[in-house]
Structures are given as C-alpha cells and as structure tokens.
Design a protein around this motif. Structure first.
Motif, PDB file in Angstrom:
ATOM      1  N   ARG A  71     -28.670  14.172  -1.266  1.00 38.90           N
ATOM      2  CA  ARG A  71     -28.208  13.648  -2.545  1.00 38.90           C
ATOM      3  C   ARG A  71     -27.066  12.653  -2.327  1.00 38.90           C
ATOM      4  O   ARG A  71     -25.951  13.028  -2.035  1.00 38.90           O
ATOM      5  CB  ARG A  71     -27.746  14.806  -3.442  1.00 38.90           C
ATOM      6  CG  ARG A  71     -27.248  14.385  -4.822  1.00 38.90           C
ATOM      7  CD  ARG A  71     -26.958  15.628  -5.652  1.00 38.90           C
ATOM      8  NE  ARG A  71     -26.397  15.265  -6.940  1.00 38.90           N
ATOM      9  CZ  ARG A  71     -25.098  15.162  -7.188  1.00 38.90           C
ATOM     10  NH1 ARG A  71     -24.230  15.377  -6.217  1.00 38.90           N
ATOM     11  NH2 ARG A  71     -24.657  14.853  -8.391  1.00 38.90           N
ATOM     12  N   ARG A  72     -27.390  11.372  -2.458  1.00 43.23           N
ATOM     13  CA  ARG A  72     -26.437  10.287  -2.287  1.00 43.23           C
ATOM     14  C   ARG A  72     -25.707  10.344  -0.942  1.00 43.23           C
ATOM     15  O   ARG A  72     -24.542  10.005  -0.840  1.00 43.23           O
ATOM     16  CB  ARG A  72     -25.441  10.247  -3.445  1.00 43.23           C
ATOM     17  CG  ARG A  72     -26.091   9.807  -4.753  1.00 43.23           C
ATOM     18  CD  ARG A  72     -25.069   9.407  -5.784  1.00 43.23           C
ATOM     19  NE  ARG A  72     -24.267  10.508  -6.259  1.00 43.23           N
ATOM     20  CZ  ARG A  72     -24.677  11.394  -7.170  1.00 43.23           C
ATOM     21  NH1 ARG A  72     -25.895  11.315  -7.658  1.00 43.23           N
ATOM     22  NH2 ARG A  72     -23.876  12.358  -7.569  1.00 43.23           N
ATOM     23  N   CYS A  73     -26.398  10.766   0.098  1.00 42.11           N
ATOM     24  CA  CYS A  73     -25.790  10.835   1.426  1.00 42.11           C
ATOM     25  C   CYS A  73     -26.852  10.587   2.493  1.00 42.11           C
ATOM     26  O   CYS A  73     -27.900  11.239   2.490  1.00 42.11           O
ATOM     27  CB  CYS A  73     -25.125  12.193   1.650  1.00 42.11           C
ATOM     28  SG  CYS A  73     -24.357  12.382   3.277  1.00 42.11           S
ATOM     29  N   VAL A 118     -21.830   8.038   2.538  1.00 44.70           N
ATOM     30  CA  VAL A 118     -21.811   8.734   1.253  1.00 44.70           C
ATOM     31  C   VAL A 118     -21.551   7.738   0.129  1.00 44.70           C
ATOM     32  O   VAL A 118     -20.709   6.853   0.247  1.00 44.70           O
ATOM     33  CB  VAL A 118     -20.716   9.828   1.233  1.00 44.70           C
ATOM     34  CG1 VAL A 118     -20.741  10.597  -0.085  1.00 44.70           C
ATOM     35  CG2 VAL A 118     -20.901  10.779   2.418  1.00 44.70           C
ATOM     36  N   ARG A 155     -20.822   7.791  -4.159  1.00 42.21           N
ATOM     37  CA  ARG A 155     -20.590   8.609  -5.353  1.00 42.21           C
ATOM     38  C   ARG A 155     -20.043   7.735  -6.480  1.00 42.21           C
ATOM     39  O   ARG A 155     -19.356   6.735  -6.250  1.00 42.21           O
ATOM     40  CB  ARG A 155     -19.627   9.751  -5.069  1.00 42.21           C
ATOM     41  CG  ARG A 155     -18.251   9.364  -4.619  1.00 42.21           C
ATOM     42  CD  ARG A 155     -17.328  10.556  -4.571  1.00 42.21           C
ATOM     43  NE  ARG A 155     -16.965  10.994  -5.902  1.00 42.21           N
ATOM     44  CZ  ARG A 155     -15.778  10.737  -6.463  1.00 42.21           C
ATOM     45  NH1 ARG A 155     -14.855  10.078  -5.800  1.00 42.21           N
ATOM     46  NH2 ARG A 155     -15.528  11.158  -7.673  1.00 42.21           N
ATOM     47  N   ASP A 186     -18.461  11.313 -10.909  1.00 48.71           N
ATOM     48  CA  ASP A 186     -19.285  12.342 -10.244  1.00 48.71           C
ATOM     49  C   ASP A 186     -18.386  13.447  -9.696  1.00 48.71           C
ATOM     50  O   ASP A 186     -17.528  13.190  -8.848  1.00 48.71           O
ATOM     51  CB  ASP A 186     -20.076  11.692  -9.114  1.00 48.71           C
ATOM     52  CG  ASP A 186     -21.020  12.677  -8.423  1.00 48.71           C
ATOM     53  OD1 ASP A 186     -21.117  13.824  -8.896  1.00 48.71           O
ATOM     54  OD2 ASP A 186     -21.651  12.277  -7.430  1.00 48.71           O
ATOM     55  N   GLU A 197     -20.929  18.492  -5.780  1.00 48.22           N
ATOM     56  CA  GLU A 197     -20.873  18.580  -4.325  1.00 48.22           C
ATOM     57  C   GLU A 197     -22.050  17.844  -3.696  1.00 48.22           C
ATOM     58  O   GLU A 197     -23.132  17.755  -4.273  1.00 48.22           O
ATOM     59  CB  GLU A 197     -20.897  20.041  -3.867  1.00 48.22           C
ATOM     60  CG  GLU A 197     -19.614  20.796  -4.117  1.00 48.22           C
ATOM     61  CD  GLU A 197     -19.629  22.164  -3.462  1.00 48.22           C
ATOM     62  OE1 GLU A 197     -20.731  22.646  -3.114  1.00 48.22           O
ATOM     63  OE2 GLU A 197     -18.550  22.745  -3.276  1.00 48.22           O
ATOM     64  N   ILE A 198     -21.828  17.316  -2.514  1.00 50.34           N
ATOM     65  CA  ILE A 198     -22.878  16.705  -1.708  1.00 50.34           C
ATOM     66  C   ILE A 198     -23.012  17.547  -0.445  1.00 50.34           C
ATOM     67  O   ILE A 198     -22.036  17.733   0.287  1.00 50.34           O
ATOM     68  CB  ILE A 198     -22.547  15.255  -1.361  1.00 50.34           C
ATOM     69  CG1 ILE A 198     -22.392  14.424  -2.637  1.00 50.34           C
ATOM     70  CG2 ILE A 198     -23.615  14.653  -0.449  1.00 50.34           C
ATOM     71  CD1 ILE A 198     -21.905  13.014  -2.395  1.00 50.34           C
ATOM     72  N   LYS A 248     -16.899  17.225  -1.432  1.00 49.71           N
ATOM     73  CA  LYS A 248     -16.614  17.424  -2.850  1.00 49.71           C
ATOM     74  C   LYS A 248     -15.502  16.479  -3.282  1.00 49.71           C
ATOM     75  O   LYS A 248     -14.469  16.382  -2.616  1.00 49.71           O
ATOM     76  CB  LYS A 248     -16.194  18.872  -3.110  1.00 49.71           C
ATOM     77  CG  LYS A 248     -15.980  19.199  -4.575  1.00 49.71           C
ATOM     78  CD  LYS A 248     -15.667  20.678  -4.756  1.00 49.71           C
ATOM     79  CE  LYS A 248     -15.486  20.998  -6.228  1.00 49.71           C
ATOM     80  NZ  LYS A 248     -15.189  22.444  -6.432  1.00 49.71           N
ATOM     81  N   PRO A 249     -15.675  15.763  -4.407  1.00 48.86           N
ATOM     82  CA  PRO A 249     -14.631  14.835  -4.881  1.00 48.86           C
ATOM     83  C   PRO A 249     -13.345  15.570  -5.253  1.00 48.86           C
ATOM     84  O   PRO A 249     -13.373  16.697  -5.737  1.00 48.86           O
ATOM     85  CB  PRO A 249     -15.273  14.192  -6.124  1.00 48.86           C
ATOM     86  CG  PRO A 249     -16.739  14.389  -5.957  1.00 48.86           C
ATOM     87  CD  PRO A 249     -16.897  15.694  -5.231  1.00 48.86           C
ATOM     88  N   LEU A 294     -12.554  12.516  -0.722  1.00 47.19           N
ATOM     89  CA  LEU A 294     -13.553  13.568  -0.561  1.00 47.19           C
ATOM     90  C   LEU A 294     -12.966  14.725   0.234  1.00 47.19           C
ATOM     91  O   LEU A 294     -12.319  14.515   1.275  1.00 47.19           O
ATOM     92  CB  LEU A 294     -14.788  13.047   0.183  1.00 47.19           C
ATOM     93  CG  LEU A 294     -15.780  12.178  -0.579  1.00 47.19           C
ATOM     94  CD1 LEU A 294     -16.942  11.806   0.329  1.00 47.19           C
ATOM     95  CD2 LEU A 294     -16.303  12.869  -1.828  1.00 47.19           C
ATOM     96  N   TYR A 331     -12.062   6.595   0.405  1.00 50.32           N
ATOM     97  CA  TYR A 331     -13.212   5.686   0.366  1.00 50.32           C
ATOM     98  C   TYR A 331     -12.937   4.453   1.226  1.00 50.32           C
ATOM     99  O   TYR A 331     -11.805   3.997   1.369  1.00 50.32           O
ATOM    100  CB  TYR A 331     -13.539   5.289  -1.073  1.00 50.32           C
ATOM    101  CG  TYR A 331     -12.450   4.541  -1.805  1.00 50.32           C
ATOM    102  CD1 TYR A 331     -12.356   3.148  -1.732  1.00 50.32           C
ATOM    103  CD2 TYR A 331     -11.510   5.211  -2.577  1.00 50.32           C
ATOM    104  CE1 TYR A 331     -11.360   2.455  -2.383  1.00 50.32           C
ATOM    105  CE2 TYR A 331     -10.507   4.531  -3.244  1.00 50.32           C
ATOM    106  CZ  TYR A 331     -10.439   3.146  -3.149  1.00 50.32           C
ATOM    107  OH  TYR A 331      -9.446   2.470  -3.798  1.00 50.32           O
TER     108      TYR A 331
END
Length: 296
Positions: free
Chosen positions: A11-13, A30, A32, A36, A39-40, A58-59, A67, A114
């Motif tokens: 998922r988005r990774c 990653v 996000r 959002d 969790e990824i 996790k954000p 993250l 980021y």
C-alpha cells in the motif's frame, strides 16, 4: 552486474531488496498524502533464508510529516535451531542482535523526514528509507553469554598479554588459540613470545586490541569506520578470516557517499579484493572508474 533486486509493492510503498552474501540491502520508497493517517506495512522480507522481517511505517503529527518506522523480526523456520547475530544499519542507527530464540523482536529506528513533496490537489510526501541487514555466524557468541563473558570481565587469571603502542591488553592463551591461526602456530611452536607470555603488536593501538578482545570473547564487531579499518588489517595479520569478513561486511553496509572514495582507496592500498568487490556491487557507478587500479 549487481544481483537481481526483487521488488514488492504494498500500500503506497515499493520495497526493493538486494542480497549480497550475508547482507540484504532494503530500499523503501514510500508515498503518502498529507491527510493520510494509516499505517503502511511491508510484506514479509526474507534475509538470507535466516530471518523474517516486517517493516511498519506510521505518520507522525510531531515532528510534522515524519514517519515512525518500526521493525519486527524473528528467525526463519529454516534457522530454528541455529544461533546467529543480525546487524541492522540505517541513517543514524546501528543495532546488533543475537538471535537464539524463536519469538518476534520489535524495535524502532529513527523517524524519517520526507525527501520531497508534490503539490497537486493536496500535498503528497515522498520518502526513501534504506536499511541494511547483515547476518553473521554467532555460534561462539552464544557461548560468550556464559563463560566467555565471565572470562572477558576477569583479569586475575589471564596468562598472556598483547602489547600495543599505548598500553597492554590481557587475554587467555586458550582464547587466542581458538580464534587465530597465527596465535595458534605461535603457541604451539617455539616462538620467543610464547615463553615471554606476551607479544608486541607493532602499529596497533590499545583501543583496537580491545576491539579484538571484544570480538574473541563477546562476538562483537565495532561500527565506527575508524575502528573497523585497523581491526580489519589486524584480523588479516592474525589470520582471523571470520573477523576480517565481519569487518568487510560492516564497512560495506555502513559506507556513506562522503566516505566512499576514502574507503575505496583504503581497499586498493591494502589489497583487499573482497572489500573492493563488495563496494562495486553496492555502488557500481562510483567505483567502476577505479577498477583498473587492481586485478580482482
């Protein structure tokens, strides 16, 4: 050419892994959205058929748009009855774990800021996280947790001395005998050092001899390049192949762009082809231009 890099998309990774001997390099890309909060989680990652790893991201609200990165791992079923050590390195983090139980272990690495963001209808934040996993033989480390650790801490019954330029490190002949072919030959032969109960380790500091002792008794290898390079040269001099291999793995796993050139020069100057090859596999574009300096 570098080995094929398996790619897993969650998922988005995007997760890319490269296995190089005992080391697995893992790169997480990653994406996000600003709002959002979910969790990824990666798929199960396999480290050299020995360890199963799951990485969760996790954000965080504070620091904003960072993250929280969590690593969860355990021994693979194929390694159920084995004991080994696992070294995990990433930016600002280095951890060595002795794996002898079958339970999951969990810990956090430094939060990741980021790398950049894209502005569309709302912000999209992009992160790149590189984590290196190095599996090392640690059969003797399990023993170190018992009697070897006690021997390491006591000095009253040591029977041999390693003399450095700036001090003395006391050890046991039996431990030297087990770990080093050079010391084994010396202790079995008629070397004058055997009768004297000491040997002058020319060109070595007491700090590096302490690192050597820590490896022989506790199975640990330092993380700092300033200690790894002289320890590698000492391991080669003492014919300690496992220690030399461990130093090379750590140097490759922890090399940074700003230290790469100096490390390549070190490998060429000291004729260490294993280190050169490892650096070529890790960063081919930076190193291939220097390959003509040595015959691999």
């Amino acid at each position: 050419m570098p080995p094929t890099a398996p790619t897993h998309i969650t998922r988005r990774c995007i997760v890319e892994t490269q296995q190089r001997g005992a080391m697995m390099k893992t790169v997480l890309s990653v994406m996000r959205f600003e709002d959002d909060a979910g969790e990824i989680v990666t798929n199960n990652l396999d480290v050299n058929g020995m360890v199963v790893v799951v990485i969760t991201m996790k954000p965080l609200k504070i620091p904003e748009f960072h993250l929280l990165v969590n690593i969860k791992l355990k021994k693979n079923l194929n390694a159920k009855n084995k004991t080994f050590s696992l070294n995990i390195t990433t930016d600002g983090f280095n951890k060595q774990i002795l794996l002898y139980q079958d339970e999951w272990l969990e810990f956090q690495i430094p939060t990741k800021r980021y790398d950049c963001f894209l502005l569309k209808h709302n912000n999209i934040f992009l992160y790149t996280i590189t984590i290196n996993f190095v599996v090392q033989d640690a059969t003797h480390v399990a023993v170190c947790n018992g009697h070897y650790k006690e021997l390491y801490e006591e000095t009253e019954f040591t029977d041999f001395k390693l003399q450095a330029e700036d001090g003395i490190v006391s050890v046991h002949k039996s431990v030297l005998f087990v770990h080093s072919e050079m010391f084994r030959a010396m202790l079995k032969g008629q070397w004058k050092e055997t009768g004297q109960g000491s040997i002058d380790m020319v060109g070595v500091t007491v700090q590096i001899l302490q690192c050597l002792k820590a490896y022989m008794y506790l199975g640990t290898i330092p993380c700092a390049e300033s200690e790894l390079k002289p320890l590698l040269l000492l391991a080669q001099r003492c014919l300690m192949d496992k220690l030399a291999a461990g130093c090379i793995e750590k140097l490759i796993a922890t090399v940074k762009p700003e230290t790469l050139d100096a490390l390549v020069d070190f490998a060429f100057q000291n004729n260490i082809p294993e280190l050169i090859k490892g650096l070529i596999l890790r960063t081919p574009d930076n190193v291939l231009s220097k390959i003509s300096k040595v015959t691999l």
